[in-house]
Design a protein around this motif. Structure first.
Motif, PDB file in Angstrom:
ATOM      1  N   ARG A 180     -17.789   0.917  -7.621  1.00  0.00           N
ATOM      2  CA  ARG A 180     -18.946   1.704  -7.182  1.00  0.00           C
ATOM      3  C   ARG A 180     -18.561   2.772  -6.174  1.00  0.00           C
ATOM      4  NH1 ARG A 180     -23.664  -2.816  -6.244  1.00  0.00           N
ATOM      5  NH2 ARG A 180     -24.163  -3.113  -8.455  1.00  0.00           N
ATOM      6  N   GLY A 181     -17.296   2.817  -5.821  1.00  0.00           N
ATOM      7  CA  GLY A 181     -16.822   3.840  -4.890  1.00  0.00           C
ATOM      8  C   GLY A 181     -16.930   3.440  -3.432  1.00  0.00           C
ATOM      9  N   ILE A 182     -17.229   2.183  -3.163  1.00  0.00           N
ATOM     10  CA  ILE A 182     -17.322   1.702  -1.782  1.00  0.00           C
ATOM     11  C   ILE A 182     -15.911   1.362  -1.307  1.00  0.00           C
ATOM     12  CG2 ILE A 182     -18.285  -0.066  -0.258  1.00  0.00           C
ATOM     13  CD1 ILE A 182     -20.533  -0.406  -2.394  1.00  0.00           C
ATOM     14  N   PRO A 183     -15.472   1.937  -0.198  1.00  0.00           N
ATOM     15  CA  PRO A 183     -14.103   1.655   0.272  1.00  0.00           C
ATOM     16  C   PRO A 183     -13.971   0.214   0.755  1.00  0.00           C
ATOM     17  CG  PRO A 183     -15.255   3.020   1.859  1.00  0.00           C
ATOM     18  CD  PRO A 183     -16.161   2.883   0.668  1.00  0.00           C
ATOM     19  N   GLU A 184     -12.744  -0.203   0.864  1.00  0.00           N
ATOM     20  CA  GLU A 184     -12.446  -1.543   1.344  1.00  0.00           C
ATOM     21  C   GLU A 184     -13.112  -1.759   2.701  1.00  0.00           C
ATOM     22  OE1 GLU A 184      -8.337  -4.102   1.782  1.00  0.00           O
ATOM     23  OE2 GLU A 184      -8.247  -2.018   1.161  1.00  0.00           O
ATOM     24  N   ALA A 185     -13.762  -2.886   2.876  1.00  0.00           N
ATOM     25  CA  ALA A 185     -14.495  -3.169   4.120  1.00  0.00           C
ATOM     26  C   ALA A 185     -13.590  -3.051   5.338  1.00  0.00           C
ATOM     27  CB  ALA A 185     -15.119  -4.554   4.044  1.00  0.00           C
ATOM     28  N   ARG A 186     -12.378  -3.540   5.239  1.00  0.00           N
ATOM     29  CA  ARG A 186     -11.431  -3.487   6.353  1.00  0.00           C
ATOM     30  C   ARG A 186     -11.131  -2.042   6.733  1.00  0.00           C
ATOM     31  NH1 ARG A 186      -6.040  -2.750   6.479  1.00  0.00           N
ATOM     32  NH2 ARG A 186      -5.941  -2.842   4.215  1.00  0.00           N
ATOM     33  N   THR A 213       0.812  -1.214   0.000  1.00  0.00           N
ATOM     34  CA  THR A 213       0.000   0.000   0.000  1.00  0.00           C
ATOM     35  C   THR A 213       0.843   1.259   0.000  1.00  0.00           C
ATOM     36  OG1 THR A 213      -0.126  -0.109   2.403  1.00  0.00           O
ATOM     37  CG2 THR A 213      -1.939  -1.112   1.171  1.00  0.00           C
ATOM     38  N   LEU A 214       2.158   1.097  -0.013  1.00  0.00           N
ATOM     39  CA  LEU A 214       3.050   2.256   0.002  1.00  0.00           C
ATOM     40  C   LEU A 214       2.795   3.155  -1.204  1.00  0.00           C
ATOM     41  CD1 LEU A 214       5.394   3.587   1.511  1.00  0.00           C
ATOM     42  CD2 LEU A 214       6.953   2.259   0.084  1.00  0.00           C
ATOM     43  N   VAL A 215       2.673   2.569  -2.385  1.00  0.00           N
ATOM     44  CA  VAL A 215       2.419   3.351  -3.602  1.00  0.00           C
ATOM     45  C   VAL A 215       1.017   3.945  -3.558  1.00  0.00           C
ATOM     46  CG1 VAL A 215       2.224   3.234  -6.117  1.00  0.00           C
ATOM     47  CG2 VAL A 215       4.049   1.988  -4.960  1.00  0.00           C
ATOM     48  N   LEU A 216       0.032   3.140  -3.145  1.00  0.00           N
ATOM     49  CA  LEU A 216      -1.352   3.630  -3.091  1.00  0.00           C
ATOM     50  C   LEU A 216      -1.492   4.817  -2.155  1.00  0.00           C
ATOM     51  CD1 LEU A 216      -3.444   0.325  -3.033  1.00  0.00           C
ATOM     52  CD2 LEU A 216      -3.247   1.946  -4.913  1.00  0.00           C
ATOM     53  N   SER A 217      -0.834   4.763  -1.022  1.00  0.00           N
ATOM     54  CA  SER A 217      -0.969   5.858  -0.057  1.00  0.00           C
ATOM     55  C   SER A 217      -0.209   7.112  -0.493  1.00  0.00           C
ATOM     56  CB  SER A 217      -0.500   5.407   1.322  1.00  0.00           C
ATOM     57  OG  SER A 217       0.861   5.068   1.292  1.00  0.00           O
ATOM     58  N   ALA A 218       0.781   6.960  -1.368  1.00  0.00           N
ATOM     59  CA  ALA A 218       1.554   8.111  -1.830  1.00  0.00           C
ATOM     60  C   ALA A 218       0.864   8.849  -2.981  1.00  0.00           C
ATOM     61  CB  ALA A 218       2.937   7.663  -2.277  1.00  0.00           C
ATOM     62  N   LEU A 219      -0.095   8.190  -3.610  1.00  0.00           N
ATOM     63  CA  LEU A 219      -0.780   8.801  -4.749  1.00  0.00           C
ATOM     64  C   LEU A 219      -1.961   9.652  -4.296  1.00  0.00           C
ATOM     65  CD1 LEU A 219      -0.900   5.747  -7.187  1.00  0.00           C
ATOM     66  CD2 LEU A 219       0.523   7.778  -7.429  1.00  0.00           C
ATOM     67  N   PRO A 220      -2.369  10.594  -5.130  1.00  0.00           N
ATOM     68  CA  PRO A 220      -3.621  11.316  -4.844  1.00  0.00           C
ATOM     69  C   PRO A 220      -4.783  10.313  -4.844  1.00  0.00           C
ATOM     70  CG  PRO A 220      -2.414  12.372  -6.647  1.00  0.00           C
ATOM     71  CD  PRO A 220      -1.703  11.101  -6.327  1.00  0.00           C
ATOM     72  N   SER A 221      -5.857  10.655  -4.152  1.00  0.00           N
ATOM     73  CA  SER A 221      -6.944   9.688  -3.952  1.00  0.00           C
ATOM     74  C   SER A 221      -7.518   9.152  -5.261  1.00  0.00           C
ATOM     75  CB  SER A 221      -8.043  10.296  -3.093  1.00  0.00           C
ATOM     76  OG  SER A 221      -8.628  11.401  -3.744  1.00  0.00           O
ATOM     77  N   ARG A 222      -7.677   9.994  -6.255  1.00  0.00           N
ATOM     78  CA  ARG A 222      -8.246   9.532  -7.540  1.00  0.00           C
ATOM     79  C   ARG A 222      -7.304   8.546  -8.238  1.00  0.00           C
ATOM     80  NH1 ARG A 222     -12.560  11.144 -10.415  1.00  0.00           N
ATOM     81  NH2 ARG A 222     -12.480  11.125 -12.680  1.00  0.00           N
ATOM     82  N   ALA A 223      -6.015   8.856  -8.267  1.00  0.00           N
ATOM     83  CA  ALA A 223      -5.032   7.960  -8.879  1.00  0.00           C
ATOM     84  C   ALA A 223      -4.907   6.665  -8.072  1.00  0.00           C
ATOM     85  CB  ALA A 223      -3.684   8.648  -8.995  1.00  0.00           C
ATOM     86  N   SER A 224      -4.977   6.782  -6.765  1.00  0.00           N
ATOM     87  CA  SER A 224      -4.919   5.616  -5.896  1.00  0.00           C
ATOM     88  C   SER A 224      -6.093   4.688  -6.172  1.00  0.00           C
ATOM     89  CB  SER A 224      -4.933   6.063  -4.442  1.00  0.00           C
ATOM     90  OG  SER A 224      -4.993   4.961  -3.588  1.00  0.00           O
ATOM     91  N   MET A 225      -7.283   5.263  -6.327  1.00  0.00           N
ATOM     92  CA  MET A 225      -8.467   4.457  -6.607  1.00  0.00           C
ATOM     93  C   MET A 225      -8.321   3.750  -7.952  1.00  0.00           C
ATOM     94  SD  MET A 225     -12.449   5.613  -7.019  1.00  0.00           S
ATOM     95  CE  MET A 225     -12.101   6.511  -8.526  1.00  0.00           C
ATOM     96  N   ARG A 226      -7.826   4.468  -8.962  1.00  0.00           N
ATOM     97  CA  ARG A 226      -7.654   3.865 -10.294  1.00  0.00           C
ATOM     98  C   ARG A 226      -6.643   2.720 -10.265  1.00  0.00           C
ATOM     99  NH1 ARG A 226      -7.719   9.235 -14.125  1.00  0.00           N
ATOM    100  NH2 ARG A 226      -9.969   9.543 -14.002  1.00  0.00           N
ATOM    101  N   ASP A 277      -5.827   0.930  -7.681  1.00  0.00           N
ATOM    102  CA  ASP A 277      -6.433  -0.145  -6.901  1.00  0.00           C
ATOM    103  C   ASP A 277      -7.410  -0.944  -7.758  1.00  0.00           C
ATOM    104  OD1 ASP A 277      -6.608  -1.603  -4.552  1.00  0.00           O
ATOM    105  OD2 ASP A 277      -8.248  -0.385  -3.763  1.00  0.00           O
ATOM    106  N   ILE A 278      -8.239  -0.262  -8.534  1.00  0.00           N
ATOM    107  CA  ILE A 278      -9.186  -0.948  -9.418  1.00  0.00           C
ATOM    108  C   ILE A 278      -8.433  -1.744 -10.481  1.00  0.00           C
ATOM    109  CG2 ILE A 278     -10.946  -0.577 -11.197  1.00  0.00           C
ATOM    110  CD1 ILE A 278     -12.027   1.707  -9.417  1.00  0.00           C
ATOM    111  N   PHE A 279      -7.366  -1.160 -11.026  1.00  0.00           N
ATOM    112  CA  PHE A 279      -6.562  -1.877 -12.015  1.00  0.00           C
ATOM    113  C   PHE A 279      -5.991  -3.160 -11.410  1.00  0.00           C
ATOM    114  CE2 PHE A 279      -2.341  -2.779 -13.797  1.00  0.00           C
ATOM    115  CZ  PHE A 279      -2.711  -3.111 -15.088  1.00  0.00           C
ATOM    116  N   ALA A 280      -5.444  -3.048 -10.197  1.00  0.00           N
ATOM    117  CA  ALA A 280      -4.881  -4.221  -9.526  1.00  0.00           C
ATOM    118  C   ALA A 280      -5.962  -5.274  -9.269  1.00  0.00           C
ATOM    119  CB  ALA A 280      -4.218  -3.814  -8.215  1.00  0.00           C
TER     120      ALA A 280
END
Length: 168
Positions: free
Chosen positions: A154-160, A72-85, A87-90
């Motif tokens: 759908r924009g629902i965050p990870e349950a955890r 999650t190091l890369v995901l947390s370093a990105l802006p939220s929109r890029a992080s979401m994209r 994450d969806i790609f992964a």
């Protein structure tokens, strides 16, 4: 539907726990019977079958609990929109991989059944029987990854993450 899927993941996790107990029982019986000078053929094989079943059946529950290793190091370093994209790609890549795993696990079990493939150990177990747990486990894992992908799209965050925010 949400309640059904969560129950499915929990049931698979519970079944994995039962198979873990099966590993324990098989290993303890194997050790005890060796000490008594007895031989029960196939105990090692059944411990292996139970371990494989536990591992595959636990995949979905572990994934939905957020316990799979993620970088999650890369995901947390990105802006939220890029992080979401990203994450969806992964998750889409994970869908492709788990669908493949599911397909070939089911094919392996069906092929073993149609060829009457049996274990080469003392137990001579038809291999499709332990392979069913692998096929079912990978199917439930694929459903869990697909479920998480759809939720994230759908924009629902990870349950955890929502649970962690709730407890903070």
């Amino acid at each position: 539907m949400r309640r059904f899927l969560d129950s499915l993941y929990l049931a698979a996790g519970g079944l994995a726990a039962v198979f873990m107990v099966g590993v324990l029982v098989a290993v303890v019986m194997s050790v005890a019977t060796r000490q008594l000078g007895l031989h029960i053929g196939g105990l090692d094989a059944y411990a292996g079958y139970s371990m494989a079943a536990a591992g595959f059946l636990a995949l979905a529950h572990t994934f939905k609990s957020g316990e799979h290793i993620r970088v999650t190091l890369v995901l947390s370093a990105l802006p939220s929109r890029a992080s979401m994209r990203l994450d969806i790609f992964a998750l889409l890549v994970a869908c492709a991989i788990t669908a493949n795993l599911c397909w070939f696990s089911a094919k392996l079990a069906l092929d073993s059944y149609s060829y009457n493939d049996i274990s080469t150990g003392d137990d001579a177990t038809p291999l499709w029987i332990p392979q069913i747990a692998m096929a079912v486990g990978t199917l439930i894992f694929f459903i869990a990854v697909l479920d998480e992908t759809i939720r994230r799209m759908r924009g629902i965050p990870e349950a955890r993450l929502t649970e962690e925010a709730h407890y903070e």
